[in-house]
Design a protein around this motif. Structure first.
Motif, PDB file in Angstrom:
ATOM      1  N   ILE A 180      12.647  -0.222  -0.395  1.00  0.00           N
ATOM      2  CA  ILE A 180      12.291   0.138  -1.776  1.00  0.00           C
ATOM      3  C   ILE A 180      11.475   1.429  -1.791  1.00  0.00           C
ATOM      4  O   ILE A 180      11.722   2.325  -2.598  1.00  0.00           O
ATOM      5  N   ASN A 181      10.521   1.538  -0.857  1.00  0.00           N
ATOM      6  CA  ASN A 181       9.698   2.750  -0.800  1.00  0.00           C
ATOM      7  C   ASN A 181      10.533   3.981  -0.515  1.00  0.00           C
ATOM      8  O   ASN A 181      10.307   5.047  -1.095  1.00  0.00           O
ATOM      9  N   LEU A 182      11.508   3.851   0.416  1.00  0.00           N
ATOM     10  CA  LEU A 182      12.402   4.985   0.702  1.00  0.00           C
ATOM     11  C   LEU A 182      13.191   5.355  -0.543  1.00  0.00           C
ATOM     12  O   LEU A 182      13.391   6.526  -0.851  1.00  0.00           O
ATOM     13  N   ARG A 183      13.630   4.327  -1.279  1.00  0.00           N
ATOM     14  CA  ARG A 183      14.373   4.550  -2.524  1.00  0.00           C
ATOM     15  C   ARG A 183      13.509   5.273  -3.555  1.00  0.00           C
ATOM     16  O   ARG A 183      13.972   6.194  -4.227  1.00  0.00           O
ATOM     17  N   VAL A 184      12.250   4.797  -3.682  1.00  0.00           N
ATOM     18  CA  VAL A 184      11.342   5.406  -4.668  1.00  0.00           C
ATOM     19  C   VAL A 184      11.156   6.883  -4.365  1.00  0.00           C
ATOM     20  O   VAL A 184      11.302   7.735  -5.232  1.00  0.00           O
ATOM     21  N   MET A 185      10.873   7.175  -3.088  1.00  0.00           N
ATOM     22  CA  MET A 185      10.560   8.572  -2.730  1.00  0.00           C
ATOM     23  C   MET A 185      11.821   9.401  -2.550  1.00  0.00           C
ATOM     24  O   MET A 185      11.789  10.621  -2.686  1.00  0.00           O
ATOM     25  N   GLY A 186      12.928   8.748  -2.195  1.00  0.00           N
ATOM     26  CA  GLY A 186      14.158   9.487  -1.948  1.00  0.00           C
ATOM     27  C   GLY A 186      14.199  10.130  -0.579  1.00  0.00           C
ATOM     28  O   GLY A 186      15.210  10.666  -0.156  1.00  0.00           O
ATOM     29  N   MET A 245      -1.577   6.155 -11.114  1.00  0.00           N
ATOM     30  CA  MET A 245      -2.368   5.073 -10.514  1.00  0.00           C
ATOM     31  C   MET A 245      -2.101   3.745 -11.201  1.00  0.00           C
ATOM     32  O   MET A 245      -1.978   2.694 -10.548  1.00  0.00           O
ATOM     33  N   LEU A 246      -1.996   3.798 -12.535  1.00  0.00           N
ATOM     34  CA  LEU A 246      -1.748   2.572 -13.301  1.00  0.00           C
ATOM     35  C   LEU A 246      -0.386   1.973 -12.942  1.00  0.00           C
ATOM     36  O   LEU A 246      -0.266   0.774 -12.662  1.00  0.00           O
ATOM     37  N   VAL A 247       0.642   2.835 -12.916  1.00  0.00           N
ATOM     38  CA  VAL A 247       1.993   2.350 -12.603  1.00  0.00           C
ATOM     39  C   VAL A 247       2.031   1.807 -11.168  1.00  0.00           C
ATOM     40  O   VAL A 247       2.654   0.771 -10.894  1.00  0.00           O
ATOM     41  N   SER A 248       1.346   2.485 -10.244  1.00  0.00           N
ATOM     42  CA  SER A 248       1.291   2.007  -8.852  1.00  0.00           C
ATOM     43  C   SER A 248       0.699   0.610  -8.779  1.00  0.00           C
ATOM     44  O   SER A 248       1.216  -0.266  -8.083  1.00  0.00           O
ATOM     45  N   THR A 249      -0.411   0.428  -9.518  1.00  0.00           N
ATOM     46  CA  THR A 249      -1.068  -0.876  -9.512  1.00  0.00           C
ATOM     47  C   THR A 249      -0.112  -1.960 -10.005  1.00  0.00           C
ATOM     48  O   THR A 249       0.002  -3.032  -9.403  1.00  0.00           O
ATOM     49  N   LEU A 250       0.590  -1.647 -11.102  1.00  0.00           N
ATOM     50  CA  LEU A 250       1.532  -2.625 -11.647  1.00  0.00           C
ATOM     51  C   LEU A 250       2.655  -2.905 -10.651  1.00  0.00           C
ATOM     52  O   LEU A 250       3.080  -4.053 -10.473  1.00  0.00           O
ATOM     53  N   GLY A 251       3.126  -1.850  -9.980  1.00  0.00           N
ATOM     54  CA  GLY A 251       4.182  -2.013  -8.970  1.00  0.00           C
ATOM     55  C   GLY A 251       3.730  -2.942  -7.856  1.00  0.00           C
ATOM     56  O   GLY A 251       4.456  -3.855  -7.443  1.00  0.00           O
ATOM     57  N   GLY A 252       2.491  -2.724  -7.375  1.00  0.00           N
ATOM     58  CA  GLY A 252       1.943  -3.578  -6.321  1.00  0.00           C
ATOM     59  C   GLY A 252       1.834  -5.023  -6.792  1.00  0.00           C
ATOM     60  O   GLY A 252       2.150  -5.963  -6.059  1.00  0.00           O
ATOM     61  N   ALA A 253       1.397  -5.187  -8.056  1.00  0.00           N
ATOM     62  CA  ALA A 253       1.256  -6.533  -8.613  1.00  0.00           C
ATOM     63  C   ALA A 253       2.606  -7.234  -8.658  1.00  0.00           C
ATOM     64  O   ALA A 253       2.720  -8.422  -8.342  1.00  0.00           O
ATOM     65  N   LEU A 254       3.630  -6.484  -9.010  1.00  0.00           N
ATOM     66  CA  LEU A 254       4.982  -7.055  -9.060  1.00  0.00           C
ATOM     67  C   LEU A 254       5.411  -7.512  -7.657  1.00  0.00           C
ATOM     68  O   LEU A 254       5.912  -8.625  -7.475  1.00  0.00           O
ATOM     69  N   ALA A 255       5.176  -6.641  -6.664  1.00  0.00           N
ATOM     70  CA  ALA A 255       5.533  -6.992  -5.283  1.00  0.00           C
ATOM     71  C   ALA A 255       4.796  -8.256  -4.840  1.00  0.00           C
ATOM     72  O   ALA A 255       5.386  -9.163  -4.246  1.00  0.00           O
ATOM     73  N   GLY A 256       3.501  -8.327  -5.167  1.00  0.00           N
ATOM     74  CA  GLY A 256       2.702  -9.499  -4.797  1.00  0.00           C
ATOM     75  C   GLY A 256       3.226 -10.764  -5.453  1.00  0.00           C
ATOM     76  O   GLY A 256       3.310 -11.817  -4.819  1.00  0.00           O
ATOM     77  N   ILE A 311       0.851  -1.195   0.000  1.00  0.00           N
ATOM     78  CA  ILE A 311       0.000   0.000   0.000  1.00  0.00           C
ATOM     79  C   ILE A 311       0.888   1.248   0.000  1.00  0.00           C
ATOM     80  O   ILE A 311       0.616   2.226  -0.698  1.00  0.00           O
ATOM     81  N   THR A 312       1.988   1.193   0.759  1.00  0.00           N
ATOM     82  CA  THR A 312       2.927   2.317   0.773  1.00  0.00           C
ATOM     83  C   THR A 312       3.621   2.443  -0.581  1.00  0.00           C
ATOM     84  O   THR A 312       3.878   3.554  -1.051  1.00  0.00           O
ATOM     85  N   LEU A 313       3.907   1.296  -1.206  1.00  0.00           N
ATOM     86  CA  LEU A 313       4.538   1.320  -2.529  1.00  0.00           C
ATOM     87  C   LEU A 313       3.664   2.075  -3.517  1.00  0.00           C
ATOM     88  O   LEU A 313       4.149   2.944  -4.260  1.00  0.00           O
ATOM     89  N   GLY A 314       2.361   1.761  -3.495  1.00  0.00           N
ATOM     90  CA  GLY A 314       1.435   2.466  -4.381  1.00  0.00           C
ATOM     91  C   GLY A 314       1.451   3.948  -4.115  1.00  0.00           C
ATOM     92  O   GLY A 314       1.484   4.775  -5.044  1.00  0.00           O
ATOM     93  N   ALA A 315       1.443   4.313  -2.818  1.00  0.00           N
ATOM     94  CA  ALA A 315       1.446   5.729  -2.455  1.00  0.00           C
ATOM     95  C   ALA A 315       2.736   6.402  -2.904  1.00  0.00           C
ATOM     96  O   ALA A 315       2.709   7.505  -3.481  1.00  0.00           O
ATOM     97  N   SER A 316       3.888   5.739  -2.679  1.00  0.00           N
ATOM     98  CA  SER A 316       5.160   6.398  -3.025  1.00  0.00           C
ATOM     99  C   SER A 316       5.312   6.567  -4.532  1.00  0.00           C
ATOM    100  O   SER A 316       5.744   7.626  -4.988  1.00  0.00           O
ATOM    101  N   ILE A 317       4.975   5.515  -5.288  1.00  0.00           N
ATOM    102  CA  ILE A 317       5.111   5.638  -6.746  1.00  0.00           C
ATOM    103  C   ILE A 317       4.245   6.783  -7.255  1.00  0.00           C
ATOM    104  O   ILE A 317       4.696   7.636  -8.029  1.00  0.00           O
ATOM    105  N   SER A 318       2.990   6.820  -6.769  1.00  0.00           N
ATOM    106  CA  SER A 318       2.085   7.875  -7.240  1.00  0.00           C
ATOM    107  C   SER A 318       2.590   9.248  -6.848  1.00  0.00           C
ATOM    108  O   SER A 318       2.595  10.180  -7.661  1.00  0.00           O
ATOM    109  N   ALA A 319       3.004   9.384  -5.578  1.00  0.00           N
ATOM    110  CA  ALA A 319       3.470  10.691  -5.110  1.00  0.00           C
ATOM    111  C   ALA A 319       4.640  11.163  -5.958  1.00  0.00           C
ATOM    112  O   ALA A 319       4.660  12.317  -6.436  1.00  0.00           O
TER     113      ALA A 319
END
Lengths: 270, 315
Positions: free
Chosen positions: B99-105, B60-71, B39-47
């Motif tokens: 990963i989330n920290l990396r995504v958001m920096g 939103m689309l990329v976040s969904t795909l990111g979550g799917a990859l994690a799953g 859920i945080t991954l989706g938030a970070s990618i979108s942000a």
């Protein structure tokens, strides 16, 4: 045609619990032949069936079915060629899904599962027609969860599902053993009718000598992981339950003799 | 009223989380803890994407795909490498933290003065209602912005629910349900169980990440800590939803899960209004889930005792 060639399997190898479940077993079954396997507990009859079904891979030997070398195929891949009915009447169906949905899953065995709807009106008509042949009145209950049915009804449906796509081989693992006598007789009768009607190649493990005499065209007797008797054609026609019992006794006596001789020799020379 | 609308909106957004967990927990019966991270991954990618100026819908689309990859990674850990169910999820969740920290920096990205679907919809609604800043609903003055976000989340939730419900009745969907119900049976029917597990977890965490994406846009920030305890919240929502509809078909249960999530958010909003310390929220939720899990068995025992007593009296 099913061809089992020198298949061996040892469970828990190298431990005190080592079991040599199959020892160099070879067996060929012609197309359209219904074969029964009998044997004592631990004789390896269920293990042989599971080796064909793909529950485990054998230590040695090969298994060919309908021109494919299936020795290394995983269980789900073999299902494209093989229909199965388990001893546990609840093992072959998904309890919280409807009769129609369960059959829809069986209908797609070995095929691509698309994003089309599984249960359509046309499909339900087809299902009703085939379920009617079971003569259990289930054709009116196609939308009911299968978990609400009795063990006998579920086993009959599992049998119907196993032959729905006309498999190259039907495996029956003591499929009437856990049912009450009346249901067991009904399922046994259905088995005979369906196998004859669809001209199926089948392999059935059974505990019941009577069933082995009544249903199949051929009887294999197993003992200690090996095939010890093979009744075919005319010999099968003539064989009766007492004959099978006598053969059992003979096999067991021979073994007792072997063991006592071994014991005597051991006492003398060790 | 804005409290009620807020709880409804939050409930609708988090119903995507509950629907995702409904697939993993209820359909394939996999206790998946990846949720807290995805859920945080989706938030970070979108942000990140929104701040970088991408369209919020693409985010939103990329976040969904990111979550799917994690799953699917969790699924592969479990099926391919035979790591225990819970541990697979924990490993992935822990990895996702970094990963989330990396995504958001950094640990937090605020979404101020950028175009999110919330602000986009607000603008759209203001246009069609001719610049009225508040609308009158049953005598309440509702800010148009809140209403816009509420409508958007409702549309997305309903769209996902209809799609999910339809899918579960397809050939692939029935096989998935059966894989959760009786793994031995589906293997014998030629279904690769492992593929089903990986696919289900991908779908589940995709939805969870979509919820994260919407959540970040609604709250106006993404934070690396925001996923903690989300799994238990989702579980609580599913339990409430199932209690609402009882033993029902798939369609009704899905509707129940959405309603359950909204009801859960409403209860939380009320509890906070009544002075519940926000710090105690997760403790209370955990206790609620515990109670919901043991209550049925406990009531069963109680009723047996009572009927046993009756028999004793009769004899």
């Amino acid at each position: 045609m099913l061809k089992i060639d020198s298949v061996s399997k040892t469970f828990h190898a190298g431990t005190v619990n080592e079991v040599r479940a199959l020892q160099d077993v070879s067996l060929s079954i012609e197309d359209g032949c219904f074969t029964g396997i009998i044997g004592t507990n631990g004789s390896g009859k269920s293990t042989l069936l599971n080796a064909v079904a793909g529950t485990f891979t054998p230590d040695a030997g090969s298994i060919h079915l309908a021109g494919h070398d299936i020795t290394r195929w995983p269980e789900y891949k073999r299902a494209a060629l093989i229909g199965r009915v388990f001893q546990d009447p609840f093992a072959g169906t998904a309890p919280d899904m409807s009769i129609a949905e369960n059959i829809a899953i069986a209908m797609k065995r070995g095929q691509h599962r698309s994003f089309g709807f599984a249960v359509t009106r046309a499909f339900k008509d087809d299902v009703a027609d085939r379920v009617r042949t079971l003569k259990m009145g289930l054709e009116d209950r196609l939308d009911n969860p299968i978990g609400t049915l009795s063990g006998g009804q579920r086993q009959a449906l599992t049998l119907l599902m196993a032959v729905w796509t006309r498999p190259k081989l039907l495996l029956l693992d003591e499929h009437t053993a856990a049912l009450d006598p009346k249901s067991a007789a009904k399922v046994a009768e259905l088995t005979k009718i369906i196998i004859a009607r669809e001209k199926l190649t089948a392999l059935m493990v059974t505990h019941s000598m009577q069933q082995a005499v009544d249903l199949p065209d051929r009887i294999i007797m197993m003992h200690r992981g090996a095939i010890v008797e093979d009744y075919q054609d005319e010999r099968k026609q003539r064989v009766r339950v007492p004959d099978l019992m006598a053969t059992f006794d003979r096999v067991q006596k021979r073994e007792l003799f072997d063991e006592s001789v071994a014991g005597m020799l051991k006492a003398q020379y060790c | 009223m804005s409290l009620v609308i807020g709880a409804f909106t939050m409930g609708l957004i988090l119903s995507l989380l509950s629907l995702g967990m409904f697939i993993s927990f209820r359909m394939i019966r996999f206790t998946d803890i990846t949720v807290d991270g995805s859920i945080t991954l989706g938030a970070s990618i979108s942000a990140l994407m929104i701040v970088e100026g991408y369209s919020p819908w693409l985010a939103m689309l990329v976040s969904t795909l990111g979550g799917a990859l994690a799953g699917s990674v969790t699924g592969i850990l479990y099926t391919r490498f035979k790591i225990q169910e819970i541990l697979s999820g924990i490993l992935m969740m822990t990895a996702l933290y970094s990963i989330n920290l990396r995504v958001m920096g950094k640990s937090n990205i605020p979404l101020l003065d950028v175009t999110t679907i919330s602000t986009g919809m607000e603008g759209f609604f203001e246009k069609i209602t001719a610049t009225a800043s508040k609308v009158d609903i049953l005598g309440w003055q509702v800010p148009i912005g809140d209403l816009a976000v509420f409508m958007t989340s409702a549309m997305i939730a309903i769209f996902v629910a209809v799609l999910l419900c339809g899918f579960l009745f397809t050939h692939a969907g029935t096989a998935l349900r059966a894989a959760g119900s009786n793994p031995q049976m589906v293997r014998a029917q030629g279904v690769n169980n492992n593929t089903m597990i990986v696919f289900s977890l991908a779908m589940a965490n995709g939805l969870v990440a979509l919820a994260g994406s919407l959540l970040a846009q609604y709250q106006g920030f993404a934070d690396v800590q925001m996923g903690i305890g989300m799994m238990v919240w989702g579980l609580a929502s599913i339990i409430i939803g199932e209690a609402l509809v009882g033993k029902a078909g798939i369609g009704l249960t899905i509707a129940g899960v959405i309603l359950g999530t909204i009801l859960f958010r409403l209860l939380i909003a009320i509890a906070l209004r009544w002075g519940l310390n926000p710090n105690d929220l997760k403790l209370v939720t955990a206790f609620f889930v515990f109670a919901a899990l043991v209550a049925p068995a406990w009531f069963g025992m109680l009723s047996r005792k009572i009927s046993g007593g009756l028999n004793y009296v009769k004899n």
